[in-house]
Scaffold this active site. Structure first.
Site, short mmCIF file in Angstrom:
data_model
loop_
_atom_site.label_atom_id
_atom_site.label_comp_id
_atom_site.label_asym_id
_atom_site.label_seq_id
_atom_site.Cartn_x
_atom_site.Cartn_y
_atom_site.Cartn_z
N SER A 26 36.74 66.49 56.38
CA SER A 26 37.74 65.77 55.59
C SER A 26 37.99 64.42 56.24
CB SER A 26 39.05 66.56 55.54
OG SER A 26 40.10 65.78 55.00
N TYR A 76 45.25 71.04 60.75
CA TYR A 76 44.17 70.75 59.82
C TYR A 76 43.32 69.58 60.31
CZ TYR A 76 41.84 69.61 55.40
OH TYR A 76 40.90 69.35 54.44
#
Length: 251
Positions: free
Chosen positions: A134, A147
């Site tokens: 990401s 994350y």
């Protein structure tokens, strides 16, 4: 094999790989969602197997890989797509359990999957591994430390892996999507809104403004990039991280 192939980006990747001639093993936890992916693959004339798999359990992963090899003879492509958003909280509010769960799925799970398929790829002298990270792993994002850490770790894992396995004609690359359209990002927007005193729509608009194209990313665009990395057109591309972010991140 596509982990988390039952919905979202994983489903789009499974369908796009099938469109380009691959047989697909859809590995996920939800049988109904996997069945929908299989239906879409079969509509294209492809073949898809569905296998329930828990990324946090090594024995579950090993069974899934054994099943794939039993049915198709080999595993030439692995897409480590499955992941969780983790908590939306300040670092001091994140619990140890939340941290460990995010790492277990997003980072440890990719390691366990890769470890299980590498003997097959080495034996065949061919493999293409694509990890889905990401842009959050490349830029600071408050309230998302677990994350972001897991996704940056996935980039480092990919680079080291590429250096290790290139001699076997195994490539390892990583795709870094921006905010991808779908229910998952909508949930993230709502959590950010609650944490920062905005509405979910305001958070969405702010995120789109951060990109050069002023838009969210479609799952199909991510899937096409993954398919390119699995094709002969990128035989000499390995250890790379490619952004598909509508221009949100350019490094």
């Amino acid at each position: 094999m596509v982990t988390g192939g039952g919905r979202g980006i994983g489903q789009s990747i499974s369908v796009e790989l099938a469109r380009n001639g691959a047989n697909v093993v859809v590995a996920d936890l939800d049988p109904d969602e996997m069945a929908e992916t299989r239906r879409r693959v079969e509509e294209l004339g492809g073949e898809a197997l569905c296998v329930e798999m828990d990324l946090t359990r090594p024995e579950s992963i090993e069974r899934a890989v054994d099943y794939a090899v039993e049915e198709f003879g080999t595993v030439e492509i692995l897409v480590n797509n499955a992941g969780i958003a983790g908590p939306t909280a300040t670092c001091d509010e994140v619990t140890v359990e939340q941290w460990d769960q995010t790492m277990a799925v997003n980072l440890r799970g990719a390691f366990l999957m890769t470890r299980s398929v590498l003997p097959v790829m080495k034996r065949e002298g061919y493999g293409r591994i694509v990890n889905i990270a990401s842009v959050t792993g490349k830029r600071p994002v408050p309230h998302r430390t677990p994350y972001a850490t897991s996704k940056m770790g996935l980039i480092g894992f990919t680079r080291s892996l590429a250096a290790e396995v290139g001699r076997y004609d195994i490539n390892a690359n990583v795709v870094c999507p921006g905010s991808v359209e779908g229910p998952r990002i909508e949930r993230v927007f709502r959590r950010h809104a609650e944490a920062n005193g905005h509405t979910a729509e305001e958070v969405k608009e702010m995120e789109m403004e951060k990109s050069a194209r002023k838009e969210l990313v479609s799952p199909e665009n991510v899937a096409r990039t993954v398919t390119l990395l699995c094709s002969s057109m990128t035989d000499q591309m390995t250890g790379q991280d490619l952004n598909v972010s509508a221009g949100k991140v350019m490094y």
